[in-house]
Enzyme design. Structure first.
Site, mmCIF file in Angstrom:
data_model
loop_
_atom_site.group_PDB
_atom_site.id
_atom_site.type_symbol
_atom_site.label_atom_id
_atom_site.label_comp_id
_atom_site.label_asym_id
_atom_site.label_seq_id
_atom_site.Cartn_x
_atom_site.Cartn_y
_atom_site.Cartn_z
ATOM 1 N N LYS A 36 6.103 1.164 9.618
ATOM 2 C CA LYS A 36 6.319 1.204 8.418
ATOM 3 C C LYS A 36 6.136 2.105 7.578
ATOM 4 O O LYS A 36 5.360 3.035 7.432
ATOM 5 C CB LYS A 36 5.006 0.325 8.154
ATOM 6 C CG LYS A 36 4.916 -0.168 6.555
ATOM 7 C CD LYS A 36 4.454 -1.520 5.880
ATOM 8 C CE LYS A 36 4.661 -2.026 4.557
ATOM 9 N NZ LYS A 36 3.668 -2.993 4.559
ATOM 10 N N SER A 95 5.569 -7.067 2.459
ATOM 11 C CA SER A 95 5.934 -5.851 2.741
ATOM 12 C C SER A 95 6.137 -5.020 3.806
ATOM 13 O O SER A 95 6.117 -4.139 3.826
ATOM 14 C CB SER A 95 4.594 -4.801 1.979
ATOM 15 O OG SER A 95 3.330 -5.221 2.340
ATOM 16 N N SER A 146 1.295 -11.506 3.996
ATOM 17 C CA SER A 146 2.385 -11.456 4.829
ATOM 18 C C SER A 146 2.347 -11.225 6.057
ATOM 19 O O SER A 146 3.575 -11.613 6.114
ATOM 20 C CB SER A 146 2.859 -9.795 3.995
ATOM 21 O OG SER A 146 3.202 -8.354 4.781
#
Length: 172
Positions: free
Chosen positions: A71, A146, A170
């Site tokens: 990420k 996210s 999330s």
């Protein structure tokens, strides 16, 4: 195949890390124009790590040779860490952060970085810097959370799993 099955193929000698990496790169090249999950590519370094891993330095962890994405909130040495923000568009990481170090120790091969909302703050992945990550089942929809780029990458079959983080639920 999931990450465990891919790792077993490498362990048993049925496939090489490079074969897994090349297959994942082909899937990313096919799907990313649709879902916009991968925002920073690391293909050449991933190929090098896979080649070296066939004879040496790739960590012999449980996921040895499995392709992986990080990420874009985590530092990978030499890659941008933009946090999904125009303010950090030219920010290049000097070192790997802890989650990246652990991923490499597990034998994962990092193919690039996934889309995230600016600073991971909003409930959908649609930063101005890189554009919205799209749902691979219906590209008219954006991804939630996210870790939306990671979710789109896995759901579209680019990689068997990807780095995600969870500040507000999330990925739960």
């Amino acid at each position: 195949l999931d990450g465990m099955a891919q790792a077993e193929l490498v362990r048993s000698g049925q496939v090489s890390p490079l074969e897994l990496v090349e297959a994942a790169i082909k899937r990313i090249e096919k799907m990313n124009p649709i879902v916009n999950a991968v925002v920073h590519k690391n293909f050449d370094a991933a190929r090098d790590a896979a080649r070296e891993g066939e004879t040496g330095p790739l960590a012999n962890g449980p996921f040895r040779g499995v392709p992986y994405l990080i990420k874009d909130l985590s530092d990978v040495a030499g890659l941008p860490t933009s946090f999904g923000s125009e303010l950090f568009a030219n920010n290049i990481a000097n070192a790997d952060n802890g989650s990246v170090i652990r991923a490499k120790r597990a034998g994962l091969i990092i193919l690039g970085k996934t889309n995230t909302p600016e600073f991971g703050f909003t409930s959908t992945t649609e930063p101005n810097l890189t554009g919205a990550a799209r749902n691979p089942w219906n590209a008219a929809y954006q991804t939630g959370g996210s870790s939306g780029g990671a979710a789109a990458a896995v759901a579209s079959g680019m990689v068997p799993f990807a780095h995600a983080s969870d500040g507000g639920g999330s990925i739960r």
